[in-house]
Write an enzyme that holds these catalytic residues in place. Structure first.
Site, PDB file in Angstrom:
ATOM      1  N   ASP A 161       2.330   2.044   3.347  1.00  0.00           N
ATOM      2  CA  ASP A 161       3.241   1.028   3.890  1.00  0.00           C
ATOM      3  C   ASP A 161       4.680   1.450   3.653  1.00  0.00           C
ATOM      4  OD1 ASP A 161       1.014  -0.571   4.354  1.00  0.00           O
ATOM      5  OD2 ASP A 161       1.299  -1.749   2.531  1.00  0.00           O
ATOM      6  N   HIS A 185       0.868  -1.174   0.000  1.00  0.00           N
ATOM      7  CA  HIS A 185       0.000   0.000   0.000  1.00  0.00           C
ATOM      8  C   HIS A 185       0.910   1.231   0.000  1.00  0.00           C
ATOM      9  CE1 HIS A 185      -2.404  -3.093   2.094  1.00  0.00           C
ATOM     10  NE2 HIS A 185      -3.479  -2.468   1.657  1.00  0.00           N
ATOM     11  N   GLU A 236      -8.828 -13.620  -1.716  1.00  0.00           N
ATOM     12  CA  GLU A 236      -8.111 -13.957  -0.481  1.00  0.00           C
ATOM     13  C   GLU A 236      -8.814 -15.094   0.243  1.00  0.00           C
ATOM     14  OE1 GLU A 236      -7.236 -12.060   3.889  1.00  0.00           O
ATOM     15  OE2 GLU A 236      -6.754 -10.800   2.165  1.00  0.00           O
TER      16      GLU A 236
END
Length: 439
Positions: free
Chosen positions: A104, A101, A268
């Protein structure tokens, strides 16, 4: 620069008899599977956020990790130090990709101006590190859910100024992803949902997020980004209900806004669990709908109602995942990103290696078992036999639109139809899968 993981030179494949905890026992990147290198089938990636940003905190306790880049100091310099250690980890783990991200990798700062400056600086840092290491970016994304401004969502926020700020973040993160050669760009609507319907206009919010996604597609084409756009489904958490609930829901959304040819899904495992689905179901659904793109490889706990983000360790579960992916032709721009974190009590820095090594070996074993199923072809043959009638004259007339309810009623009457149920042979198929798993 002093190494952070000084006890490890490089994780290598040593074979199934190895007792070295810092070696792969099953992941041999150069082993040929179905005519392709194992590494090219699996396309592993490390998640920057869980691996280098999470500090071990949870709802009931403060951070339990003592990471040097998470101490007090100049935020931009600490971000550079974090990048140093991240790329040391990627190279020693022998992983080809990473994901991030925006915040991040770069500090958000106290203003939009600071955010844009920090992203620009860190993009240059990452570009240099990629060049030096050969590690590539699987995908980038923007964190439009952590900052308090996104309490009521980003694209679905009732305030258009928040929508515009989120658009700025996505604009910036997409540009950085393109600059870094990212192969995909992911959109996860962490707070694109609601806490209560009492203050929510569902139609309004759906129109907002639909237009947002259209603008993302427009920007992709404007800047010439060649990667794949991906939406990551999740049913809830942090909101009570998220609009990207599961793969089928996302597909319906894409169809509504004419985006089904432009955006695919990043599936996911743990999000499938939260949606009440198996991971296998979500992968198979994405493939069937033509929107399969990439995978966040992890696992959830079926007894817990939240996103535990544990590393995958079930060869049985993931064999069926890899079987679906292989049947669909394998990954194109996607891969297996370990969206997973070590447990809060796993405070040794080398636990990061143990977690990833185990996960990579798990997926390697799953790939090999799935490849055996593909080569054997019996499962595929049994499924094809089950639906063989649809290749006949009647089946083709129905599927091609040359039959009606009336014509089928006439057909049934004239042929005095009395069809009998045919066994689904579930137990035989389960035994067949186990044979490829365990011999």
């Amino acid at each position: 620069m002093q190494a952070y993981f000084e006890q490890i030179e490089k994780v290598r494949y040593e074979g199934s008899q190895s007792s070295n905890p810092f070696a792969f026992r099953h992941y041999n990147p150069d082993q040929e599977i179905l005519g392709k290198r194992m590494a090219d089938h699996l396309r592993f990636a490390v998640a920057y956020w869980h691996t280098f940003c999470w500090n071990g905190s949870d709802m009931f306790g403060v951070g339990s990790f003592a990471r040097p880049w998470q101490q007090s100091g100049d935020a931009l310099e600490l971000a550079k130090r974090k990048a140093d250690i991240a790329f040391e980890f990627f190279q020693k783990l022998s992983v080809p990709y990473y994901c991030f991200h925006d915040v991040d990798v770069a500090p958000e700062g106290n203003s939009l101006k600071e955010y844009l400056h920090n992203i620009a600086v860190i993009t240059d840092v990452l570009a240099e590190k990629q060049q030096d290491s050969g590690v590539k970016l699987l995908w980038g994304t923007a964190n439009c859910f952590t900052n308090p401004r996104y309490g009521a969502g980003a694209a679905t926020n009732p305030d258009p100024d928040v929508f515009a700020w989120a658009a700025t973040q996505v604009f910036t993160a997409m540009n950085a992803t393109k600059t870094l050669g990212g192969e995909n760009y992911v959109l996860w609507g962490g707070r694109e949902g609601y806490e209560t319907l009492l203050n929510t206009d569902l139609r309004q919010e759906r129109e907002q997020i639909g237009r947002f996604m259209q603008m993302v597609v427009e920007h992709k084409h404007k800047i010439g980004f060649q990667g794949t756009l991906l939406i990551e489904p999740k049913p809830q958490e942090p909101t009570k209900h998220q609009y990207d609930y599961d793969v089928a829901t996302v597909y319906g959304f894409l169809k509504q806004f004419g985006l089904e040819k432009e955006i695919k899904v990043n599936v996911e495992a743990n999000h499938a669990t939260l949606a009440g689905h198996s991971f296998h179901h979500e992968i198979a659904t994405a493939v069937a709908l033509g929107v399969f793109g990439s995978v966040d490889a992890n696992r959830g706990d079926p007894q817990l109602g939240w996103d535990t983000d544990q590393f995958p360790n079930s060869v049985e579960e993931n064999t069926l995942i890899m079987y679906e992916i292989l049947k669909a032709g394998g990954f194109t721009t996607g891969g297996l990103n370990f969206d997973a974190k070590v447990r809060r009590q796993s405070t040794d820095r080398y636990d990061l290696f143990h977690a990833h090594i185990g996960a990579m070996d798990t997926m390697a074993l799953a790939l090999k078992a799935a490849a055996r199923m593909i080569e054997d072809d019996k499962l595929n043959q049994l499924v094809a036999k089950r639906y063989a009638g649809w290749n006949g004259e009647l089946g083709q007339q129905i599927l091609q639109g040359n039959a009606s309810l009336e014509s089928l009623a006439q057909y049934a009457e004239s042929h005095q139809l009395a069809p009998q149920h045919q066994s689904g042979q579930q137990e035989l198929l389960e035994n067949l899968v186990n044979r490829h798993l365990f011999g």
